[in-house]
Motif scaffolding. Structure first.
Motif, PDB file in Angstrom:
ATOM      1  N   ALA A  20     -15.112  15.808 -71.498  1.00 10.62           N
ATOM      2  CA  ALA A  20     -15.414  16.810 -71.763  1.00 10.62           C
ATOM      3  C   ALA A  20     -13.651  17.804 -71.245  1.00 10.62           C
ATOM      4  N   GLU A  21     -13.914  19.608 -71.365  1.00 11.27           N
ATOM      5  CA  GLU A  21     -12.422  20.013 -71.070  1.00 11.27           C
ATOM      6  C   GLU A  21     -12.551  19.704 -69.979  1.00 11.27           C
ATOM      7  N   PRO A  22     -11.363  20.160 -69.028  1.00 17.24           N
ATOM      8  CA  PRO A  22     -10.961  20.311 -67.986  1.00 17.24           C
ATOM      9  C   PRO A  22     -11.510  21.327 -67.358  1.00 17.24           C
ATOM     10  N   HIS A  23     -11.818  21.567 -65.640  1.00 22.85           N
ATOM     11  CA  HIS A  23     -11.932  22.509 -65.219  1.00 22.85           C
ATOM     12  C   HIS A  23     -11.123  23.348 -64.045  1.00 22.85           C
ATOM     13  N   HIS A  24     -10.358  22.612 -63.859  1.00 23.53           N
ATOM     14  CA  HIS A  24      -8.946  23.176 -63.051  1.00 23.53           C
ATOM     15  C   HIS A  24      -7.625  22.457 -63.007  1.00 23.53           C
ATOM     16  N   ILE A  25      -6.740  22.916 -63.503  1.00 19.62           N
ATOM     17  CA  ILE A  25      -5.200  22.521 -63.479  1.00 19.62           C
ATOM     18  C   ILE A  25      -4.145  23.243 -62.140  1.00 19.62           C
ATOM     19  N   SER A  26      -3.918  22.370 -61.864  1.00 17.71           N
ATOM     20  CA  SER A  26      -3.216  23.295 -60.587  1.00 17.71           C
ATOM     21  C   SER A  26      -1.598  22.033 -59.947  1.00 17.71           C
ATOM     22  N   TYR A  27      -0.462  23.230 -59.675  1.00 14.22           N
ATOM     23  CA  TYR A  27      -0.030  23.205 -58.806  1.00 14.22           C
ATOM     24  C   TYR A  27      -0.342  22.406 -58.075  1.00 14.22           C
ATOM     25  N   CYS A  28       0.136  21.726 -56.479  1.00 14.21           N
ATOM     26  CA  CYS A  28      -0.103  21.763 -55.603  1.00 14.21           C
ATOM     27  C   CYS A  28       1.076  21.367 -54.570  1.00 14.21           C
ATOM     28  N   HIS A  29       1.063  21.880 -54.083  1.00 19.02           N
ATOM     29  CA  HIS A  29       2.780  22.408 -52.990  1.00 19.02           C
ATOM     30  C   HIS A  29       2.688  21.426 -51.587  1.00 19.02           C
ATOM     31  N   CYS A  30       1.169  20.786 -51.534  1.00 17.06           N
ATOM     32  CA  CYS A  30       0.857  20.310 -50.431  1.00 17.06           C
ATOM     33  C   CYS A  30       1.866  18.929 -49.366  1.00 17.06           C
ATOM     34  N   GLY A  31       2.019  19.027 -48.164  1.00 18.38           N
ATOM     35  CA  GLY A  31       2.943  17.408 -48.202  1.00 18.38           C
ATOM     36  C   GLY A  31       2.350  16.384 -48.134  1.00 18.38           C
ATOM     37  N   ASP A  32       0.816  16.245 -48.224  1.00 18.95           N
ATOM     38  CA  ASP A  32       0.547  14.851 -48.542  1.00 18.95           C
ATOM     39  C   ASP A  32       0.690  15.018 -50.362  1.00 18.95           C
ATOM     40  N   CYS A  33       0.326  15.667 -50.361  1.00 12.37           N
ATOM     41  CA  CYS A  33       0.310  15.806 -52.462  1.00 12.37           C
ATOM     42  C   CYS A  33       2.023  15.341 -52.450  1.00 12.37           C
ATOM     43  N   ARG A  34       3.019  15.373 -52.262  1.00 14.09           N
ATOM     44  CA  ARG A  34       4.048  15.044 -52.277  1.00 14.09           C
ATOM     45  C   ARG A  34       4.422  14.201 -51.900  1.00 14.09           C
ATOM     46  N   ARG A  35       3.909  13.173 -50.586  1.00 10.99           N
ATOM     47  CA  ARG A  35       4.377  12.132 -50.580  1.00 10.99           C
ATOM     48  C   ARG A  35       3.467  11.362 -51.077  1.00 10.99           C
TER      49      ARG A  35
END
Length: 145
Positions: A20-35
């Motif tokens: 199916a098509e995605p329901h969400h597409i985003s950038y994340c700037h949090c430190g956990d995602c960065r690491r």
């Protein structure tokens, strides 16, 4: 482009397909995602988990609080994350998609953790914290409902 959408790791040991098509597409700037990604910002493509077929005996996971991140145990490529507070949702790293250019992010999340030297001059909405409401009443702007 329409579903199915496919992706996987660098070495091919992990593959997935979304029906199916995605329901969400985003950038994340949090430190956990960065690491987890090793990059100054991450991007994710969200689907409902029941719309996903995942093939990968090499898939490994790492749990950090309510978030479980998956990666290839052979090449180390980050694949996805699930958040126990968002039952039934899975968020794949945009870079693991076979056609990443198709998935244009629609917002930025956790911008209060954005690195000061990172400039992304777009007109997308910017959320100080999460961009996805959690069942505990936390709204995308980080306030309680």
């Amino acid at each position: 482009m329409t579903a199915p959408h496919t992706g996987g790791c660098r070495c091919g040991a992990v593959r997935f397909e979304a029906s199916a098509e995605p329901h969400h597409i985003s950038y994340c700037h949090c430190g956990d995602c960065r690491r987890a990604s090793g990059a100054p910002v991450s991007a994710f493509v969200g689907f409902m988990a029941d719309q996903i077929a995942l093939d990968g005996k090499a898939l490994k996971t790492f749990e950090n609080g309510p978030v479980t991140r998956s990666f290839c145990g052979i090449c180390g490529s980050p694949i996805a994350y699930v958040d126990e507070r968002l039952a039934g949702h899975i968020y794949f790293t945009l870079g693991s998609m076979d056609m990443p250019a198709y998935f244009k992010p629609t917002l930025h999340a956790h911008v209060r953790e954005q690195l000061p030297f990172l400039h992304m001059p777009d007109d997308l909405p910017r959320h100080l914290r999460t961009s996805v409401p959690r069942p505990n009443g936390q709204r995308p702007d980080g306030t309680q409902s």
